[in-house]
Design an enzyme around this catalytic site. Sequence first.
Site, PDB file in Angstrom:
ATOM      1  N   CYS A   2       0.787  -1.221   0.000  1.00 47.36           N
ATOM      2  CA  CYS A   2       0.000   0.000   0.000  1.00 47.36           C
ATOM      3  C   CYS A   2       0.821   1.273   0.000  1.00 47.36           C
ATOM      4  O   CYS A   2       0.436   2.228  -0.664  1.00 47.36           O
ATOM      5  CB  CYS A   2      -0.926  -0.023   1.203  1.00 47.36           C
ATOM      6  SG  CYS A   2      -1.891   1.439   1.415  1.00 47.36           S
ATOM      7  N   ARG A  27      -4.577   4.135   4.503  1.00 45.63           N
ATOM      8  CA  ARG A  27      -4.783   3.366   3.280  1.00 45.63           C
ATOM      9  C   ARG A  27      -5.134   1.910   3.564  1.00 45.63           C
ATOM     10  O   ARG A  27      -5.696   1.236   2.724  1.00 45.63           O
ATOM     11  CB  ARG A  27      -3.505   3.400   2.425  1.00 45.63           C
ATOM     12  CG  ARG A  27      -3.226   4.748   1.823  1.00 45.63           C
ATOM     13  CD  ARG A  27      -1.786   4.825   1.324  1.00 45.63           C
ATOM     14  NE  ARG A  27      -1.660   5.901   0.358  1.00 45.63           N
ATOM     15  CZ  ARG A  27      -1.371   5.744  -0.926  1.00 45.63           C
ATOM     16  NH1 ARG A  27      -1.185   4.538  -1.400  1.00 45.63           N
ATOM     17  NH2 ARG A  27      -1.270   6.765  -1.730  1.00 45.63           N
ATOM     18  N   TRP A  74      -0.430  -4.512   1.569  1.00 43.03           N
ATOM     19  CA  TRP A  74      -1.647  -5.329   1.529  1.00 43.03           C
ATOM     20  C   TRP A  74      -1.269  -6.585   0.762  1.00 43.03           C
ATOM     21  O   TRP A  74      -0.814  -6.515  -0.373  1.00 43.03           O
ATOM     22  CB  TRP A  74      -2.759  -4.604   0.768  1.00 43.03           C
ATOM     23  CG  TRP A  74      -3.813  -3.987   1.620  1.00 43.03           C
ATOM     24  CD1 TRP A  74      -4.113  -2.662   1.704  1.00 43.03           C
ATOM     25  CD2 TRP A  74      -4.725  -4.650   2.492  1.00 43.03           C
ATOM     26  NE1 TRP A  74      -5.145  -2.465   2.583  1.00 43.03           N
ATOM     27  CE2 TRP A  74      -5.550  -3.663   3.080  1.00 43.03           C
ATOM     28  CE3 TRP A  74      -4.940  -5.994   2.840  1.00 43.03           C
ATOM     29  CZ2 TRP A  74      -6.554  -3.968   3.985  1.00 43.03           C
ATOM     30  CZ3 TRP A  74      -5.945  -6.295   3.748  1.00 43.03           C
ATOM     31  CH2 TRP A  74      -6.737  -5.293   4.307  1.00 43.03           C
ATOM     32  N   ASN A  98       5.014  -1.057  -4.920  1.00 44.00           N
ATOM     33  CA  ASN A  98       3.550  -0.981  -4.978  1.00 44.00           C
ATOM     34  C   ASN A  98       3.124  -1.461  -6.361  1.00 44.00           C
ATOM     35  O   ASN A  98       3.743  -1.087  -7.359  1.00 44.00           O
ATOM     36  CB  ASN A  98       3.059   0.457  -4.806  1.00 44.00           C
ATOM     37  CG  ASN A  98       3.065   0.901  -3.365  1.00 44.00           C
ATOM     38  OD1 ASN A  98       3.381   0.138  -2.462  1.00 44.00           O
ATOM     39  ND2 ASN A  98       2.720   2.156  -3.147  1.00 44.00           N
ATOM     40  N   GLY A  99       2.043  -2.228  -6.425  1.00 42.45           N
ATOM     41  CA  GLY A  99       1.525  -2.636  -7.721  1.00 42.45           C
ATOM     42  C   GLY A  99       1.610  -4.130  -7.923  1.00 42.45           C
ATOM     43  O   GLY A  99       1.802  -4.910  -6.992  1.00 42.45           O
ATOM     44  N   GLU A 485     -24.985   6.961 -14.501  1.00 38.04           N
ATOM     45  CA  GLU A 485     -23.920   7.597 -13.722  1.00 38.04           C
ATOM     46  C   GLU A 485     -23.310   8.771 -14.482  1.00 38.04           C
ATOM     47  O   GLU A 485     -23.026   9.822 -13.897  1.00 38.04           O
ATOM     48  CB  GLU A 485     -22.847   6.547 -13.383  1.00 38.04           C
ATOM     49  CG  GLU A 485     -21.636   7.074 -12.640  1.00 38.04           C
ATOM     50  CD  GLU A 485     -21.951   7.613 -11.253  1.00 38.04           C
ATOM     51  OE1 GLU A 485     -21.070   8.272 -10.678  1.00 38.04           O
ATOM     52  OE2 GLU A 485     -23.070   7.390 -10.742  1.00 38.04           O
ATOM     53  N   LYS A 489     -23.256  12.615 -13.186  1.00 39.51           N
ATOM     54  CA  LYS A 489     -22.036  13.413 -13.045  1.00 39.51           C
ATOM     55  C   LYS A 489     -22.171  14.743 -13.779  1.00 39.51           C
ATOM     56  O   LYS A 489     -21.782  15.793 -13.263  1.00 39.51           O
ATOM     57  CB  LYS A 489     -20.831  12.636 -13.592  1.00 39.51           C
ATOM     58  CG  LYS A 489     -20.375  11.502 -12.724  1.00 39.51           C
ATOM     59  CD  LYS A 489     -19.737  12.026 -11.449  1.00 39.51           C
ATOM     60  CE  LYS A 489     -19.621  10.942 -10.404  1.00 39.51           C
ATOM     61  NZ  LYS A 489     -20.896  10.607  -9.749  1.00 39.51           N
ATOM     62  N   GLU A 492     -24.500  16.982 -11.836  1.00 38.42           N
ATOM     63  CA  GLU A 492     -23.955  17.403 -10.542  1.00 38.42           C
ATOM     64  C   GLU A 492     -23.008  18.589 -10.659  1.00 38.42           C
ATOM     65  O   GLU A 492     -23.081  19.521  -9.848  1.00 38.42           O
ATOM     66  CB  GLU A 492     -23.188  16.241  -9.889  1.00 38.42           C
ATOM     67  CG  GLU A 492     -24.042  15.184  -9.238  1.00 38.42           C
ATOM     68  CD  GLU A 492     -23.193  14.110  -8.602  1.00 38.42           C
ATOM     69  OE1 GLU A 492     -23.416  13.813  -7.422  1.00 38.42           O
ATOM     70  OE2 GLU A 492     -22.307  13.549  -9.289  1.00 38.42           O
ATOM     71  N   HIS A 508     -39.191   4.209 -27.239  1.00 37.12           N
ATOM     72  CA  HIS A 508     -40.302   4.328 -26.305  1.00 37.12           C
ATOM     73  C   HIS A 508     -40.352   5.708 -25.639  1.00 37.12           C
ATOM     74  O   HIS A 508     -40.859   5.834 -24.525  1.00 37.12           O
ATOM     75  CB  HIS A 508     -40.212   3.222 -25.247  1.00 37.12           C
ATOM     76  CG  HIS A 508     -40.300   1.851 -25.825  1.00 37.12           C
ATOM     77  ND1 HIS A 508     -41.500   1.249 -26.165  1.00 37.12           N
ATOM     78  CD2 HIS A 508     -39.325   0.964 -26.172  1.00 37.12           C
ATOM     79  CE1 HIS A 508     -41.259   0.057 -26.666  1.00 37.12           C
ATOM     80  NE2 HIS A 508     -39.957  -0.148 -26.683  1.00 37.12           N
ATOM     81  N   LYS A 607     -21.011  16.166   0.388  1.00 37.52           N
ATOM     82  CA  LYS A 607     -20.299  14.917   0.153  1.00 37.52           C
ATOM     83  C   LYS A 607     -20.979  13.740   0.857  1.00 37.52           C
ATOM     84  O   LYS A 607     -21.216  12.697   0.266  1.00 37.52           O
ATOM     85  CB  LYS A 607     -18.849  15.037   0.634  1.00 37.52           C
ATOM     86  CG  LYS A 607     -18.014  13.781   0.402  1.00 37.52           C
ATOM     87  CD  LYS A 607     -17.908  13.478  -1.076  1.00 37.52           C
ATOM     88  CE  LYS A 607     -17.138  12.204  -1.343  1.00 37.52           C
ATOM     89  NZ  LYS A 607     -17.211  11.812  -2.762  1.00 37.52           N
TER      90      LYS A 607
END
Length: 612
Positions: A2, A27, A74, A98-99, A485, A489, A492, A508, A607
């Site tokens: 992480c 994290r 992780w 990382n990755g 979505e 967005k 918003e 329709h 939020k």
Amino acid sequence: MCGIVGGVAERSITNILIEGLKRLEYRGYDSAGLALINAGQVLRQRRVGKVVNLEQAVNEADLMGSLGIAHTRWATHGKPTEDNAHPHISGPVAVVHNGIIENYQELKDDLEALGYVFTSQTDTEVVAHLVHDALKSAPNLLKAVEQVVPQLKGAFALGIVHTDYPDELITVREGSPLVIGVGIGENFISSDQLALLPITNRFIYLEEGDIARLTRDSIEVFVNGQPVERPIKELDATVSNASKGEYKHYMLKEIYEQPEAIQQTISQALNGNTLRDDFLKNADVDFSQIQNVQIIACGTSYHAGMIAKYWFEQLINLPCQVEIASEFRYRTPVIVNHTLYVCISQSGETADTLAALRDTQKRAAEKNIHIATLTICNVATSSMVRETHHSLLTLAGPEIGVASTKAFTTQLAALMLLVLKIGQVKQSIAADEISSIIADLWHIPKVMLDTLQKDKEILRLSDLFKEKQHCLFLGRGTEFPIALEGALKLKEISYIHAEGYAAGELKHGPLALVDNDMPVVILAPQDDMLDKLKSNMEEVQARGGELFVFADETSGIKEKDRQHVVLVPNVNALLAPIVYSIPVQLLSYHVAVLRGTDVDQPRNLAKSVTVE
């Protein structure tokens, strides 16, 4: 995997590394470690569990050093054990990572043939051995790393040190974030500037493909072996983990954080191409009895639930219903025995969802009906996490922008993990199909990174939206919720009226809205519905509509008059909603910026919706 912190200085950096790891604890991780170079030796300590365990071990060993790297992990390849914790070493080489190294098994086989012995189950250890091997012919550590990087497939960030180079730290960014903290007589690296804010407020943000060499007094950045300049940016030293960093808005930062956020989220559940034995282990008994799933959510989280419905029913033949929490709580839904109620919320405090959960639990108890409850959430300490039987965290990190981006895509990743887990427990999905989907999940961060490279193309198209008042988003199958979505967005943050529709519903009603001034956004992955979607596109163009198409690169859809096309990398159709979220997010973001709205704090919105 992480968090990364590293540095080279004139003073001992032991405490700096430990403090940096502590500042990255938000994290999530399961082990921690550090390695220091001192007097020609690699001094390493690793511990399972919290950073405080590592700190105690380091203090007891009295480890000191002016060059070092540290890491919180992780578990992905291999269980959370000390042997699997970072840093990994190969003789005088130490590496943090990382990755994911996607081709690690092939590399490992080659290295074992050369006589290298592996002491961990991780994909990271191959990097240490590859660097060690490259130094047999390379003139220096930097050149060795430059030889190794092209052999690695996947998305990764690296920090590398060597006992023969006691004043040199090499770092690589390829698909996973890394920043350089610039000091006086000392320089540092981290996966998040938050870790370094106590010691510097000057940062260099590495770009994809950058390899950097840090000494106490210099920072050199290279791309394909050639030196490049990267600007130093100064931040207010009081900035917290909410810093926008190099980005103009939190929303844009969070869009670009999605590959890493997805990787973090899936890492908690996966070990190679299998589900970890301890993933939702305590839920096994409940899952084996589950006969129905009821998802309750609001807004963007509701859209995530809609996609999960397809997955539950298609992949594991489990009936699934999805309902808006504000509607669910005010009617009298039938509570069915052996139903799993899944609450989805970024904050875990969404008032309507929390009320629906509590009411359902109360009514089930009164009627002696057996149900199970689970929260998918980004905040481990939230009310929903505490009040449900089980929880599955989306490890997105702090999301500040009101318009949800990385919280949404990590919800999708978490939902897929849940589907696979229940399918595995109920034996309703074949093991090889689970492995295939997991392999594609691991690859998603790289596909997302490639999709983010389309940003400039999307920016150019956005200019055609800035004077519009209405927009239509169309998709089929799992892309229908992404159409919803995308419309949400745009509404918003740009205040353009937008609607998302199932493309098959055009005849329709929505076709009545189509004219020369109505932009129509099409989501076109390579799936079983593509040919039907192409027919829907023809229906729009026949009415004078202007199409803006996000299409799979293998779809055959091409630019033509009043049909603008952005090609999206090919992706498993099941997981396409995760990837196709990015173009609609970027489109909405750029349109909002062009219209001059407050992107991060749009009017009338908050939020975390903690009131009804």
